[in-house]
Structures are given as C-alpha cells and as structure tokens.
Design a protein around this motif. Structure first.
Motif, PDB file in Angstrom:
ATOM      1  N   PRO A 158      34.552  36.049  30.001  1.00 55.54           N
ATOM      2  CA  PRO A 158      35.725  36.932  29.933  1.00 55.54           C
ATOM      3  C   PRO A 158      36.413  36.992  31.289  1.00 55.54           C
ATOM      4  N   VAL A 159      37.728  36.973  31.289  1.00 54.57           N
ATOM      5  CA  VAL A 159      38.496  37.059  32.533  1.00 54.57           C
ATOM      6  C   VAL A 159      39.588  38.114  32.396  1.00 54.57           C
ATOM      7  N   VAL A 160      40.014  38.622  33.532  1.00 54.62           N
ATOM      8  CA  VAL A 160      41.049  39.657  33.558  1.00 54.62           C
ATOM      9  C   VAL A 160      41.862  39.498  34.824  1.00 54.62           C
ATOM     10  N   GLU A 161      43.119  39.895  34.756  1.00 53.91           N
ATOM     11  CA  GLU A 161      43.978  39.884  35.945  1.00 53.91           C
ATOM     12  C   GLU A 161      44.966  41.038  35.829  1.00 53.91           C
ATOM     13  N   CYS A 162      45.116  41.781  36.922  1.00 52.43           N
ATOM     14  CA  CYS A 162      46.041  42.924  36.948  1.00 52.43           C
ATOM     15  C   CYS A 162      46.884  42.817  38.210  1.00 52.43           C
ATOM     16  N   ARG A 163      48.215  42.987  38.059  1.00 57.69           N
ATOM     17  CA  ARG A 163      49.122  42.752  39.185  1.00 57.69           C
ATOM     18  C   ARG A 163      50.178  43.852  39.316  1.00 57.69           C
ATOM     19  N   ALA A 164      50.588  44.045  40.562  1.00 52.25           N
ATOM     20  CA  ALA A 164      51.716  44.935  40.868  1.00 52.25           C
ATOM     21  C   ALA A 164      52.567  44.236  41.925  1.00 52.25           C
ATOM     22  N   PRO A 165      53.672  43.601  41.532  1.00 56.01           N
ATOM     23  CA  PRO A 165      54.523  42.899  42.505  1.00 56.01           C
ATOM     24  C   PRO A 165      55.106  43.870  43.541  1.00 56.01           C
ATOM     25  N   TYR A 166      55.231  43.398  44.771  1.00 53.63           N
ATOM     26  CA  TYR A 166      55.811  44.236  45.827  1.00 53.63           C
ATOM     27  C   TYR A 166      57.169  44.787  45.416  1.00 53.63           C
ATOM     28  N   ILE A 167      57.955  43.942  44.767  1.00 52.81           N
ATOM     29  CA  ILE A 167      59.335  44.309  44.446  1.00 52.81           C
ATOM     30  C   ILE A 167      59.413  45.518  43.512  1.00 52.81           C
ATOM     31  N   THR A 168      58.301  45.818  42.804  1.00 59.31           N
ATOM     32  CA  THR A 168      58.339  46.943  41.868  1.00 59.31           C
ATOM     33  C   THR A 168      58.167  48.292  42.568  1.00 59.31           C
ATOM     34  N   TYR A 169      57.452  48.312  43.692  1.00 62.06           N
ATOM     35  CA  TYR A 169      57.162  49.615  44.294  1.00 62.06           C
ATOM     36  C   TYR A 169      57.671  49.814  45.726  1.00 62.06           C
ATOM     37  N   LEU A 170      58.261  48.796  46.329  1.00 63.84           N
ATOM     38  CA  LEU A 170      58.870  48.975  47.640  1.00 63.84           C
ATOM     39  C   LEU A 170      60.331  49.375  47.484  1.00 63.84           C
ATOM     40  N   ASP A 171      60.903  49.963  48.526  1.00 60.52           N
ATOM     41  CA  ASP A 171      62.279  50.457  48.485  1.00 60.52           C
ATOM     42  C   ASP A 171      63.249  49.296  48.664  1.00 60.52           C
ATOM     43  N   THR A 172      63.715  48.747  47.548  1.00 65.55           N
ATOM     44  CA  THR A 172      64.575  47.568  47.600  1.00 65.55           C
ATOM     45  C   THR A 172      66.008  47.890  48.010  1.00 65.55           C
ATOM     46  N   ARG A 192      50.476  33.141  49.056  1.00 65.86           N
ATOM     47  CA  ARG A 192      49.781  34.299  48.501  1.00 65.86           C
ATOM     48  C   ARG A 192      50.641  34.964  47.438  1.00 65.86           C
ATOM     49  N   TYR A 193      49.973  35.694  46.555  1.00 63.23           N
ATOM     50  CA  TYR A 193      50.708  36.468  45.561  1.00 63.23           C
ATOM     51  C   TYR A 193      51.479  37.580  46.261  1.00 63.23           C
ATOM     52  N   ALA A 194      52.733  37.735  45.908  1.00 63.05           N
ATOM     53  CA  ALA A 194      53.592  38.729  46.556  1.00 63.05           C
ATOM     54  C   ALA A 194      53.416  40.088  45.903  1.00 63.05           C
ATOM     55  N   GLY A 195      52.275  40.700  46.149  1.00 55.63           N
ATOM     56  CA  GLY A 195      51.966  41.999  45.582  1.00 55.63           C
ATOM     57  C   GLY A 195      50.486  42.280  45.660  1.00 55.63           C
ATOM     58  N   VAL A 196      50.062  43.265  44.908  1.00 55.48           N
ATOM     59  CA  VAL A 196      48.645  43.645  44.862  1.00 55.48           C
ATOM     60  C   VAL A 196      48.072  43.183  43.526  1.00 55.48           C
ATOM     61  N   LYS A 197      46.876  42.612  43.542  1.00 56.83           N
ATOM     62  CA  LYS A 197      46.282  42.134  42.296  1.00 56.83           C
ATOM     63  C   LYS A 197      44.765  42.077  42.420  1.00 56.83           C
ATOM     64  N   PHE A 198      44.107  42.096  41.254  1.00 54.71           N
ATOM     65  CA  PHE A 198      42.688  41.782  41.202  1.00 54.71           C
ATOM     66  C   PHE A 198      42.445  40.844  40.028  1.00 54.71           C
ATOM     67  N   GLY A 199      41.345  40.078  40.120  1.00 57.57           N
ATOM     68  CA  GLY A 199      40.975  39.180  39.042  1.00 57.57           C
ATOM     69  C   GLY A 199      41.808  37.916  39.007  1.00 57.57           C
ATOM     70  N   SER A 200      41.521  37.076  38.013  1.00 52.75           N
ATOM     71  CA  SER A 200      42.252  35.827  37.842  1.00 52.75           C
ATOM     72  C   SER A 200      42.080  35.332  36.419  1.00 52.75           C
ATOM     73  N   MET A 201      43.167  34.856  35.842  1.00 52.41           N
ATOM     74  CA  MET A 201      43.106  34.261  34.510  1.00 52.41           C
ATOM     75  C   MET A 201      42.717  32.790  34.576  1.00 52.41           C
ATOM     76  N   GLU A 202      42.594  32.269  35.795  1.00 51.55           N
ATOM     77  CA  GLU A 202      42.279  30.853  35.972  1.00 51.55           C
ATOM     78  C   GLU A 202      40.797  30.605  36.204  1.00 51.55           C
ATOM     79  N   GLY A 203      40.028  31.668  36.429  1.00 47.98           N
ATOM     80  CA  GLY A 203      38.600  31.496  36.659  1.00 47.98           C
ATOM     81  C   GLY A 203      37.946  32.820  36.989  1.00 47.98           C
ATOM     82  N   GLY A 204      36.642  32.884  36.796  1.00 52.55           N
ATOM     83  CA  GLY A 204      35.924  34.114  37.117  1.00 52.55           C
ATOM     84  C   GLY A 204      35.808  34.297  38.620  1.00 52.55           C
ATOM     85  N   ASN A 205      36.188  35.464  39.117  1.00 48.09           N
ATOM     86  CA  ASN A 205      36.058  35.742  40.553  1.00 48.09           C
ATOM     87  C   ASN A 205      35.528  37.146  40.797  1.00 48.09           C
TER      88      ASN A 205
END
Length: 213
Positions: A158-172, A192-205
C-alpha cells in the motif's frame, strides 16, 4: 524659488530611493520569515494526516485517498493494542500467571482519536478541519492519493501521498514575484516538490516527509 523647488524634488527623490532600497532588502527577509512560519503550520497539520493514515492502514491493511473515510475512522473507530499484565521481573506475579495458564499479555481497544496524536490532544473539530490546507479559509484541501503498488520484487504494497503546494498557502498577492522565483528554484534548480508532502505513489518510503522526517 527654483532652487527651493529643486531641493524639495531632491528630498522626495532621496526618500523614494531609501524606500526602494528598504523594500529590496526587507521584502526577501519578510518573505522568508513568513514562508517558514506558514510552512511550519502546514507541516503540523500534514503530520496529523500522516498519523491518521498510518492508523487506518494498521486496521485496514491499506491507506485511503478519501478524507471522509479517514475522518470518520479517526472520530468513530478504535484500534487494538497489547500490554503486559504484570512486570516480567516480578517472579511471584509471573508464577501466578503461569499457574493460571495465562500469558503475560492482554489485548485492549482504544478510540483512534485518543491515541494516534499523543501527546497532543485533538478535538473532533480539529479532526474535521484536518483535510484543509491552513491559510486557505477552509477552501483548499490537501491533495491525497492512495493505492496499491507492485514492486520490482513483485510484492504488492500500500502507498500513500499527501501534498500541499506552496502556491496554495503562501501570500501570492503580497509576494507574487518572490513566490514565482521560489517555486522556480525548487523545481528547476533543486529538483524538489514545490510544497510540503509526505509519502510517494511511486514507491514505499515509510511515508517520509520532505521537511526532513
């Protein structure tokens, strides 16, 4: 009179120049400080999502990409644990257990919400808000994906990935150009991913976070 007007214009020009220099120096510092502060809040919430996903997987042998299911699990479900009945070094107590034909283990259940966020204590409302990226007025949800992946060794995990792009929560609005440059740097210079994230859909980490844990 002409000289006085020239002096006034020069004074205004000096003030304007000082302001421009101040903005050039202060804006990057202000942007960096605000980025760090907001990102810290986002990380705190995405850690809660990760804790909930790990508990969900422990019970269901898979992760979920559905926030409704995840939140319902945290609010209404329980998980099973084990604990020692007596101290293993207490020979008299251990002898009594053995005489009674019992093992020194007992199972117990505990409400998910009461255990997975320890030592923090989340309210039911905190859990309901968990799906939303901070600083978005509860309008933007974390990007959540989950599934099963076959590894090179043919093991299905089982794999999971959760992301929050910088552009969604910074003052644009306030930092439009700074954010453009920042995101471009993260993607093109640091890969690097432009935001905060955990996990990966490409492999277990092990649901690792890109903030360093």
């Amino acid at each position: 009179m002409v000289k006085k007007i020239a002096q006034i214009i020069l004074a205004f020009a000096i003030v304007a120049l000082v302001y421009v220099i101040y903005k050039q120096i202060n804006t990057p510092i202000s942007f960096e400080n605000e980025t760090k502060a907001r990102t810290a809040v986002v990380i705190e919430r995405i850690k809660d999502i990760r804790a909930a996903e790990r508990a969900y997987k422990l019970k269901n042998q898979r992760f979920t990409a559905d926030f409704d299911s995840l939140i319902n699990f945290v609010l209404n479900d329980s998980i099973e644990g084990e604990r020692k009945i007596v101290d293993e070094y207490d020979s008299a107590a251990m002898a009594q257990l053995k005489k009674a034909g019992k093992k020194n283990v007992e199972k117990f259940t505990v409400a998910v919400i009461d255990t997975i966020f320890s030592p923090r204590k989340l309210t039911a409302e905190d859990v309901r808000q968990m799906r939303y990226i901070p600083f978005t007025d509860n309008k933007t949800e974390f990007i959540l994906e989950a599934g099963m992946l076959e590894t090179e060794s043919k093991l299905v995990i089982p794999v999971v990935e959760c992301r929050a792009p910088y552009i969604t929560y910074l003052d644009t609005v306030k930092y439009r150009q700074e954010i453009i440059n920042f995101i471009d740097d993260e993607i093109n210079n640091f890969n690097r991913y432009a935001g905060v994230k955990f996990g990966s859909m490409e492999g277990g980490n092990n649901e690792a976070g890109n903030w360093g844990e």
